[in-house]
Design an enzyme around this catalytic site. Sequence first.
Site, PDB file in Angstrom:
ATOM      1  N   ASP A   7      24.670  24.617  15.611  1.00 44.50           N
ATOM      2  CA  ASP A   7      24.372  25.886  14.833  1.00 44.50           C
ATOM      3  C   ASP A   7      24.924  26.723  16.199  1.00 44.50           C
ATOM      4  OD1 ASP A   7      23.957  27.887  12.992  1.00 44.50           O
ATOM      5  OD2 ASP A   7      21.976  27.954  13.957  1.00 44.50           O
ATOM      6  N   GLU A  69      28.903  24.383  12.124  1.00 52.76           N
ATOM      7  CA  GLU A  69      28.841  25.734  11.363  1.00 52.76           C
ATOM      8  C   GLU A  69      29.834  26.504  11.730  1.00 52.76           C
ATOM      9  OE1 GLU A  69      25.814  28.632   9.177  1.00 52.76           O
ATOM     10  OE2 GLU A  69      25.045  27.606  10.771  1.00 52.76           O
ATOM     11  N   ASP A 143      16.921  27.764  14.830  1.00 54.49           N
ATOM     12  CA  ASP A 143      18.535  27.546  14.998  1.00 54.49           C
ATOM     13  C   ASP A 143      18.269  25.902  15.259  1.00 54.49           C
ATOM     14  OD1 ASP A 143      19.748  30.192  15.789  1.00 54.49           O
ATOM     15  OD2 ASP A 143      18.021  30.005  17.282  1.00 54.49           O
TER      16      ASP A 143
END
Length: 165
Positions: A7, A69, A143
Amino acid sequence: MRVLGLDPGLRRTGYGCIDANPAGTAHAVVEAGVVNVPQRQPLATRLHTLHTEVARIIEETSPELVVIEQVFVHRDRAQTAMQMGHGRGVLLLAAAQHGLEVGELSPAEIKRAVTGSGRATKEQIQLAVTSLLGLTVVPDQPDMADALAVAIAGAARAASARPAG
């Protein structure tokens, strides 16, 4: 299959490495956490720190697949999107330097894969990751939970892309 989910962020980059069975069902967390990038450094130094840490994580966890992502771009936050692009580039580079297959998933696809809704909240993602991975404690860092969700979604996508039999 061992999958490392990332992420991306230039302040905090979440990472989550899981082992998944051939059906793509996540069943064990290998390692998860957050890379904290020092904010009072020049951009080049911050990117170097991020690259070094992610390369170390890749070497320690030995994933077969890295899933990152994609950047969500809001028209009022073009500067943020550009900075996220720098961070994503460093993550892509680290994976390529290790000769790894890389997948990219949109935030909505990740949310849908773990919660059933492309509009899930951070809290819903944290709870879904806890349930899907059989964790006894909800990940307290969003996160890190997001990175685990990226890995779960990436494993499911990889399994569905494999030929049957």
